[in-house]
Design a protein around this motif. Structure first.
Motif, PDB file in Angstrom:
ATOM      1  N   CYS A   1       0.907  -1.244   0.104  1.00  0.00           N
ATOM      2  CA  CYS A   1      -0.169  -0.044   0.044  1.00  0.00           C
ATOM      3  C   CYS A   1       0.778   1.212  -0.008  1.00  0.00           C
ATOM      4  N   ILE A   2       0.249   2.412  -0.558  1.00  0.00           N
ATOM      5  CA  ILE A   2       0.953   3.595  -0.389  1.00  0.00           C
ATOM      6  C   ILE A   2      -0.079   4.674  -0.380  1.00  0.00           C
ATOM      7  N   PHE A   3      -0.063   5.193   1.118  1.00  0.00           N
ATOM      8  CA  PHE A   3      -1.042   6.101   1.507  1.00  0.00           C
ATOM      9  C   PHE A   3      -0.283   7.495   2.023  1.00  0.00           C
ATOM     10  N   GLY A   4      -0.950   8.627   1.554  1.00  0.00           N
ATOM     11  CA  GLY A   4      -0.528   9.913   1.696  1.00  0.00           C
ATOM     12  C   GLY A   4       0.765  10.115   0.777  1.00  0.00           C
ATOM     13  N   SER A   5       0.822   9.606  -0.515  1.00  0.00           N
ATOM     14  CA  SER A   5       1.751   9.637  -1.563  1.00  0.00           C
ATOM     15  C   SER A   5       3.271   9.506  -0.673  1.00  0.00           C
ATOM     16  N   SER A   6       3.369   8.584   0.033  1.00  0.00           N
ATOM     17  CA  SER A   6       4.604   8.682   0.734  1.00  0.00           C
ATOM     18  C   SER A   6       5.672   7.768   0.180  1.00  0.00           C
ATOM     19  N   ASP A   7       5.305   7.108  -0.944  1.00  0.00           N
ATOM     20  CA  ASP A   7       6.362   6.287  -1.813  1.00  0.00           C
ATOM     21  C   ASP A   7       6.114   6.686  -3.280  1.00  0.00           C
ATOM     22  N   PHE A   8       7.298   6.006  -3.847  1.00  0.00           N
ATOM     23  CA  PHE A   8       7.015   5.849  -5.348  1.00  0.00           C
ATOM     24  C   PHE A   8       6.368   4.475  -5.853  1.00  0.00           C
ATOM     25  N   LEU A   9       5.820   4.260  -6.942  1.00  0.00           N
ATOM     26  CA  LEU A   9       5.380   3.041  -7.270  1.00  0.00           C
ATOM     27  C   LEU A   9       6.661   2.246  -7.733  1.00  0.00           C
ATOM     28  N   ARG A  10       6.877   0.946  -6.895  1.00  0.00           N
ATOM     29  CA  ARG A  10       7.913   0.043  -7.488  1.00  0.00           C
ATOM     30  C   ARG A  10       7.335  -1.232  -7.868  1.00  0.00           C
ATOM     31  N   ARG A  11       7.506  -1.421  -9.394  1.00  0.00           N
ATOM     32  CA  ARG A  11       6.918  -2.740  -9.690  1.00  0.00           C
ATOM     33  C   ARG A  11       7.846  -3.878  -9.279  1.00  0.00           C
ATOM     34  N   PRO A  12       7.202  -5.018  -9.276  1.00  0.00           N
ATOM     35  CA  PRO A  12       7.810  -6.299  -8.985  1.00  0.00           C
ATOM     36  C   PRO A  12       8.787  -6.390 -10.281  1.00  0.00           C
ATOM     37  N   THR A  13       9.806  -7.076 -10.235  1.00  0.00           N
ATOM     38  CA  THR A  13      10.873  -7.291 -11.080  1.00  0.00           C
ATOM     39  C   THR A  13      10.114  -8.466 -12.073  1.00  0.00           C
ATOM     40  N   SER A  14       9.485  -8.100 -13.366  1.00  0.00           N
ATOM     41  CA  SER A  14       8.854  -9.049 -14.014  1.00  0.00           C
ATOM     42  C   SER A  14       9.706 -10.227 -14.437  1.00  0.00           C
ATOM     43  N   LYS A  15      10.909 -10.205 -15.013  1.00  0.00           N
ATOM     44  CA  LYS A  15      11.628 -11.347 -15.179  1.00  0.00           C
ATOM     45  C   LYS A  15      11.907 -12.129 -14.231  1.00  0.00           C
TER      46      LYS A  15
ATOM     47  N   GLU B   1      -6.798   8.102  -2.837  1.00  0.00           N
ATOM     48  CA  GLU B   1      -7.148   9.277  -4.000  1.00  0.00           C
ATOM     49  C   GLU B   1      -5.747  10.025  -4.039  1.00  0.00           C
ATOM     50  N   GLN B   2      -5.025  10.575  -3.063  1.00  0.00           N
ATOM     51  CA  GLN B   2      -3.933  11.508  -3.134  1.00  0.00           C
ATOM     52  C   GLN B   2      -2.809  10.841  -3.970  1.00  0.00           C
ATOM     53  N   THR B   3      -2.642   9.740  -3.445  1.00  0.00           N
ATOM     54  CA  THR B   3      -1.443   8.885  -3.878  1.00  0.00           C
ATOM     55  C   THR B   3      -1.810   8.645  -5.441  1.00  0.00           C
ATOM     56  N   LEU B   4      -3.048   8.230  -5.802  1.00  0.00           N
ATOM     57  CA  LEU B   4      -3.291   7.986  -7.305  1.00  0.00           C
ATOM     58  C   LEU B   4      -3.181   8.911  -8.070  1.00  0.00           C
ATOM     59  N   SER B   5      -3.617  10.375  -7.593  1.00  0.00           N
ATOM     60  CA  SER B   5      -3.217  11.478  -8.339  1.00  0.00           C
ATOM     61  C   SER B   5      -1.905  11.830  -8.652  1.00  0.00           C
ATOM     62  N   LYS B   6      -0.905  11.478  -7.446  1.00  0.00           N
ATOM     63  CA  LYS B   6       0.399  11.768  -7.563  1.00  0.00           C
ATOM     64  C   LYS B   6       0.932  10.837  -8.667  1.00  0.00           C
ATOM     65  N   LEU B   7       0.656   9.673  -8.611  1.00  0.00           N
ATOM     66  CA  LEU B   7       1.029   8.630  -9.532  1.00  0.00           C
ATOM     67  C   LEU B   7       0.923   8.931 -10.882  1.00  0.00           C
ATOM     68  N   SER B   8      -0.370   9.446 -11.076  1.00  0.00           N
ATOM     69  CA  SER B   8      -0.938   9.607 -12.542  1.00  0.00           C
ATOM     70  C   SER B   8       0.012  10.783 -13.120  1.00  0.00           C
ATOM     71  N   SER B   9       0.125  11.768 -12.073  1.00  0.00           N
ATOM     72  CA  SER B   9       1.071  13.050 -12.484  1.00  0.00           C
ATOM     73  C   SER B   9       2.580  12.585 -13.012  1.00  0.00           C
ATOM     74  N   GLU B  10       2.957  11.308 -12.503  1.00  0.00           N
ATOM     75  CA  GLU B  10       4.418  11.020 -12.833  1.00  0.00           C
ATOM     76  C   GLU B  10       4.296   9.754 -13.717  1.00  0.00           C
ATOM     77  N   GLY B  11       3.204   9.746 -14.767  1.00  0.00           N
ATOM     78  CA  GLY B  11       3.046   8.758 -15.538  1.00  0.00           C
ATOM     79  C   GLY B  11       2.586   7.512 -15.449  1.00  0.00           C
ATOM     80  N   ASN B  12       2.305   6.896 -13.947  1.00  0.00           N
ATOM     81  CA  ASN B  12       1.867   5.876 -13.584  1.00  0.00           C
ATOM     82  C   ASN B  12       0.173   5.815 -13.505  1.00  0.00           C
TER      83      ASN B  12
END
Length: 465
Positions: free
Chosen positions: A211-225, A243-254
């Motif tokens: 989880c990420i609440f309050g925009s406290s972290d970047f989204l780190r995807r599992p290493t797919s390979k 919702e705050q984090t979702l907006s922040k992630l979207s602004s970063e291209g996620n």
């Protein structure tokens, strides 16, 4: 002549040549001017010399003052005390000598973990889920007490001390375990999810969540390979955000795709967060995965500061199936006693000190003792976990322990490392004939599973509470 006598009196030991020279000079008007210039030059030189001595002294004092302030500030930042002294702290009647902290942080390395080479040959051990059997129900709604006009519904409910004590027995029971609603007509107590997300989550048999609440972290995807095709199809990867984090992630291209995915993560938006403290809100998906994913048999929790780089099915095989465990968590990399953890939380102002003391005193009065690594009967290798990575089989005992641990966080502080040992030891003490198979593995193994990052921001602790 008076001038000559004056100089001869001051320099009586230097008569002779110098005396003759000054005497001859004193006989002419030109000589008097030379002497007056000499006296004037000496007076100016002395003034300049005094000025520079004074200036150097002032600079020296300022330098030492700044150096002392820097040392004091550095001591407070690094160790909470000045590096020039040792301070004896009193915590709940216990004297603990506090040593100055090293200027250099310890470096902790991963160690080798002997995973299976592939998930292709993995087979769940026969009768693996045949652990202690009993039935758990959960309180979903609380009614307002008659005449209580101050009643306010809470996500964790209003558990009495008597109810809390009874909940530690591993038996058929209905207990508080979050998601408690108030009477009809009251507002939601929080952690509201979209129906389509609930439907998806109900299909998950094995889940990896964070989880990420309050925009406290970047989204780190599992290493797919590093994730097998089998796990990509069979394991749910769920990231809870507000919702705050979702907006922040979207602004970063996620931006989630049409199915709600960003890479392997299925993004689930939580509305109406149940607590103001973001850390406490984060304990809901951390501990209550069996409530959020009611059909799941296994779950893996990882903190948002981590990137998973190991196949989840290999993790389950190694930490649960191979050891015959129903719950796995690593020990802390540095501290092993709750007493040390209490001091560290207070030193770094992780939470209100009075609230920490209240919780700690309560635990001591209910039998919590210091960790003794020399005792062969110590039930755990450490009383302090590194709770950022948890592997669980959703057995009755595992679910009960998770509910009990969450209830301690709801009742006291959100610092889950303070309540882990107490919860485990009390559950074990009150059910001597019903074992709970907990695997506390080495922290270096945890580091081999993930790549560690720093948090983007650290949520502010509620020091006023």
């Amino acid at each position: 002549m008076a001038l000559y006598r004056h100089n001869s009196e001051l320099l009586s030991e230097r008569r002779g040549i110098f005396g003759a020279v000054f005497k001859s000079l004193g006989q002419s008007e030109h000589g008097f001017r030379v002497v007056r210039r000499g006296r004037r030059f000496g007076r100016i030189t002395k003034q300049r010399f005094s000025f520079w001595v004074f200036s150097l002294a002032v600079c020296f004092l300022i330098y030492w003052a700044l150096l002392s302030i820097k040392m004091l500030f550095h001591g407070k930042m690094e160790g909470g005390i000045s590096s020039l002294s040792e301070v004896q702290q009193e915590t709940s009647g216990l004297s603990v000598l506090k040593q100055p902290r090293s200027k250099h942080r310890k470096i902790h390395h991963p160690c080798e973990v002997e995973f299976r080479a592939s998930v292709d040959d993995l087979v769940e051990p026969k009768d693996f889920m045949n652990f202690t059997k009993f039935s758990l129900g959960y309180i979903s709604r609380e009614e307002k007490l008659f005449g209580n006009n101050l009643f306010e519904p809470r996500f964790g409910g209003h558990q009495t001390l008597e109810e809390r004590e009874k909940s530690f027995y591993a038996r058929n029971q209905t207990l508080h375990c979050g998601f408690v609603k108030g009477p009809e007509g009251y507002l939601s107590t929080g952690f509201d999810l979209d129906e389509k997300d609930k439907i998806y989550m109900n299909t998950c048999g094995v889940v990896v969540s964070s989880c990420i609440f309050g925009s406290s972290d970047f989204l780190r995807r599992p290493t797919s390979k590093q994730i097998s095709d089998y796990s990509k199809k069979s394991v749910c990867f769920v990231m809870f955000v507000d919702e705050q984090t979702l907006s922040k992630l979207s602004s970063e291209g996620n931006v989630p795709d049409d199915r709600g995915f960003i890479g392997l993560w299925r993004i689930v938006t939580v509305r109406n967060l149940p607590y103001e403290d973001m850390r406490r809100t984060g304990k809901v998906p951390k501990f209550l995965s069996h409530r959020l994913f009611p059909s799941s048999r296994y779950s893996i929790w990882l903190d948002s500061k981590m990137r998973l780089q190991t196949d989840p099915m290999l993790i389950i095989e190694y930490f649960l199936w191979r050891t015959g465990s129903e719950y796995a968590i690593s020990n802390h990399y540095d501290r092993h006693c709750v007493w040390e953890e209490v001091l560290q939380n207070k030193r770094l102002n992780k939470y209100n000190h009075s609230a920490i003391d209240e919780q700690f005193i309560f635990y001591q009065s209910d039998g919590l003792t210091k960790f003794d690594p020399s005792d062969p009967n110590t039930p755990l290798p450490s009383y302090v976990p590194e709770g950022s990575f948890i592997v669980r089989a959703h057995t009755p005992m595992s679910n009960l322990f998770s509910c009990l641990w969450f209830n301690e966080i709801d009742r006291f502080t959100s610092r889950d490392q303070l309540s882990f040992a107490y919860t485990y030891l009390k559950l074990r003490r009150m059910n001597p004939d019903k074992p709970f198979f907990l695997n506390m593995f080495k922290d270096c193994e945890r580091r081999a599973l993930v790549k560690l990052f720093r948090h983007r921001t650290v949520p502010s602790p509620p020091l006023s509470s």
